[in-house]
Design a protein around this motif. Structure first.
Motif, PDB file in Angstrom:
ATOM      1  N   VAL A  21      68.892   0.241  45.190  1.00 35.16           N
ATOM      2  CA  VAL A  21      70.302  -0.025  45.496  1.00 35.16           C
ATOM      3  C   VAL A  21      70.842   1.039  46.444  1.00 35.16           C
ATOM      4  CG1 VAL A  21      72.630  -0.131  44.522  1.00 35.16           C
ATOM      5  CG2 VAL A  21      70.758  -1.367  43.411  1.00 35.16           C
ATOM      6  N   ILE A  22      70.526   2.303  46.186  1.00 32.05           N
ATOM      7  CA  ILE A  22      71.010   3.376  47.067  1.00 32.05           C
ATOM      8  C   ILE A  22      70.439   3.203  48.472  1.00 32.05           C
ATOM      9  CG2 ILE A  22      70.904   5.856  47.552  1.00 32.05           C
ATOM     10  CD1 ILE A  22      71.142   6.337  44.535  1.00 32.05           C
ATOM     11  N   ARG A  23      69.136   2.909  48.578  1.00 28.86           N
ATOM     12  CA  ARG A  23      68.525   2.697  49.906  1.00 28.86           C
ATOM     13  C   ARG A  23      69.160   1.509  50.611  1.00 28.86           C
ATOM     14  NH1 ARG A  23      63.848   3.742  47.157  1.00 28.86           N
ATOM     15  NH2 ARG A  23      63.196   1.590  47.237  1.00 28.86           N
ATOM     16  N   ALA A  27      71.474   1.567  54.058  1.00 30.28           N
ATOM     17  CA  ALA A  27      71.191   0.747  55.239  1.00 30.28           C
ATOM     18  C   ALA A  27      72.383  -0.126  55.609  1.00 30.28           C
ATOM     19  CB  ALA A  27      69.957  -0.120  54.981  1.00 30.28           C
ATOM     20  N   VAL A  28      72.986  -0.753  54.626  1.00 30.91           N
ATOM     21  CA  VAL A  28      74.138  -1.632  54.900  1.00 30.91           C
ATOM     22  C   VAL A  28      75.322  -0.809  55.400  1.00 30.91           C
ATOM     23  CG1 VAL A  28      75.804  -3.236  53.869  1.00 30.91           C
ATOM     24  CG2 VAL A  28      73.375  -3.445  53.324  1.00 30.91           C
ATOM     25  N   PHE A  29      75.599   0.317  54.751  1.00 28.60           N
ATOM     26  CA  PHE A  29      76.702   1.169  55.194  1.00 28.60           C
ATOM     27  C   PHE A  29      76.438   1.710  56.599  1.00 28.60           C
ATOM     28  CE2 PHE A  29      77.702   2.349  50.513  1.00 28.60           C
ATOM     29  CZ  PHE A  29      78.500   1.229  50.373  1.00 28.60           C
ATOM     30  N   ALA A  30      75.173   2.038  56.888  1.00 28.98           N
ATOM     31  CA  ALA A  30      74.828   2.537  58.216  1.00 28.98           C
ATOM     32  C   ALA A  30      75.136   1.498  59.282  1.00 28.98           C
ATOM     33  CB  ALA A  30      73.354   2.927  58.275  1.00 28.98           C
ATOM     34  N   GLU A  31      74.866   0.242  58.967  1.00 34.34           N
ATOM     35  CA  GLU A  31      75.098  -0.841  59.917  1.00 34.34           C
ATOM     36  C   GLU A  31      76.564  -1.239  60.009  1.00 34.34           C
ATOM     37  OE1 GLU A  31      72.672  -4.051  58.517  1.00 34.34           O
ATOM     38  OE2 GLU A  31      70.843  -2.846  58.649  1.00 34.34           O
ATOM     39  N   LYS A  32      77.233  -1.329  58.868  1.00 31.33           N
ATOM     40  CA  LYS A  32      78.551  -1.952  58.824  1.00 31.33           C
ATOM     41  C   LYS A  32      79.680  -1.031  58.415  1.00 31.33           C
ATOM     42  CE  LYS A  32      76.619  -6.429  58.118  1.00 31.33           C
ATOM     43  NZ  LYS A  32      76.714  -7.701  57.490  1.00 31.33           N
ATOM     44  N   ALA A  64      79.972   6.957  47.001  1.00 36.96           N
ATOM     45  CA  ALA A  64      79.841   8.391  46.773  1.00 36.96           C
ATOM     46  C   ALA A  64      78.380   8.819  46.737  1.00 36.96           C
ATOM     47  CB  ALA A  64      80.552   8.786  45.483  1.00 36.96           C
ATOM     48  N   ALA A  65      77.513   8.014  46.136  1.00 32.05           N
ATOM     49  CA  ALA A  65      76.085   8.357  46.072  1.00 32.05           C
ATOM     50  C   ALA A  65      75.482   8.412  47.475  1.00 32.05           C
ATOM     51  CB  ALA A  65      75.336   7.351  45.203  1.00 32.05           C
ATOM     52  N   VAL A  66      75.808   7.433  48.305  1.00 31.11           N
ATOM     53  CA  VAL A  66      75.301   7.412  49.682  1.00 31.11           C
ATOM     54  C   VAL A  66      75.924   8.551  50.480  1.00 31.11           C
ATOM     55  CG1 VAL A  66      75.210   6.078  51.830  1.00 31.11           C
ATOM     56  CG2 VAL A  66      74.794   4.952  49.630  1.00 31.11           C
ATOM     57  N   ALA A 107      77.685   5.516  58.091  1.00 36.02           N
ATOM     58  CA  ALA A 107      77.930   6.215  56.829  1.00 36.02           C
ATOM     59  C   ALA A 107      78.042   7.720  57.006  1.00 36.02           C
ATOM     60  CB  ALA A 107      76.817   5.901  55.827  1.00 36.02           C
ATOM     61  N   VAL A 108      77.538   8.276  58.116  1.00 38.52           N
ATOM     62  CA  VAL A 108      77.623   9.726  58.304  1.00 38.52           C
ATOM     63  C   VAL A 108      79.077  10.148  58.406  1.00 38.52           C
ATOM     64  CG1 VAL A 108      77.051  11.673  59.805  1.00 38.52           C
ATOM     65  CG2 VAL A 108      75.340   9.932  59.342  1.00 38.52           C
ATOM     66  N   ALA A 109      79.810   9.533  59.322  1.00 39.72           N
ATOM     67  CA  ALA A 109      81.225   9.889  59.479  1.00 39.72           C
ATOM     68  C   ALA A 109      82.006   9.524  58.231  1.00 39.72           C
ATOM     69  CB  ALA A 109      81.819   9.191  60.691  1.00 39.72           C
TER      70      ALA A 109
END
Length: 190
Positions: A21-23, A27-32, A64-66, A107-109
């Motif tokens: 789930v975290i991975r 990935a989803v947060f990185a994209e969207k 928060a985990a990501v 997700a970085v920002a």
């Protein structure tokens, strides 16, 4: 840094599902971006929504985990740079690395700017800020940055640039890198 939401020991399959789930969320947060929904994350992880909620009581906990993982990456990057001989070059390397990673990872920002306050995330955020503060201080003391440059200046500039580029859906690493260079130049000693 993994966020603990439940102090009880977990079964091996539950731990594997949590990591999946975290991975998937990363990935989803990185994209969207952080606005992505739990159903999409669950589908990407190959689990049901109930499985997501067993590990993370709310989307806020999953974000928060990501975010904590992203902040740990920034902390490691900045801490390693503190060992480099050239403080100015180390500062520039870190800023450009963060900027370029943001091009493909929304997700970085979001990790730095997320308005979520859970103890583990607040701790990861404080540690990342402290490592960046030390990097700025070291570069300033070495004469590489302006005498009046501080870590808060870096946060304001980076947050502003990231907000504008994310809003315009900019994903070109060279564009993000250019703005990273502009931030470095704005803080550089004249």
């Amino acid at each position: 840094m993994a966020l603990a939401t439940d102090p009880r020991p977990r079964r091996a399959d539950a731990l594997r599902n949590r990591e999946r789930v975290i991975r998937a969320a990363a990935a989803v947060f990185a994209e969207k971006g952080m606005e992505a929904g739990i159903p999409e994350i669950a589908e990407r992880a190959g689990v049901g929504k109930a499985t997501v909620y067993r590990s993370f009581p709310s989307k806020e906990h999953l974000v928060a985990a990501v975010a904590a993982e992203r902040l740990d990456w920034i902390t490691t990057l900045a801490t390693q740079a503190l060992a480099e001989e050239d403080a100015g070059a180390a500062f520039e390397h870190v800023i450009l690395a963060i900027a370029e990673r943001q091009a493909g990872d929304c997700a970085v920002a979001g990790s730095l700017a997320a308005d979520i306050h859970l103890p583990e995330l607040d701790a990861a955020r404080a540690t990342a800020h402290a490592s960046l503060d030390a990097l700025v201080d070291r570069a300033r003391l070495a004469g590489a940055l302006r005498d009046d440059a501080g870590a808060e200046d870096l946060r304001v500039l980076f947050t502003g640039v990231a907000h504008v580029l994310r809003s315009s859906r900019e994903h070109d690493p060279s564009v993000w890198g250019r703005y990273g260079e502009l931030i470095v130049n704005a803080l550089r000693a004249r």
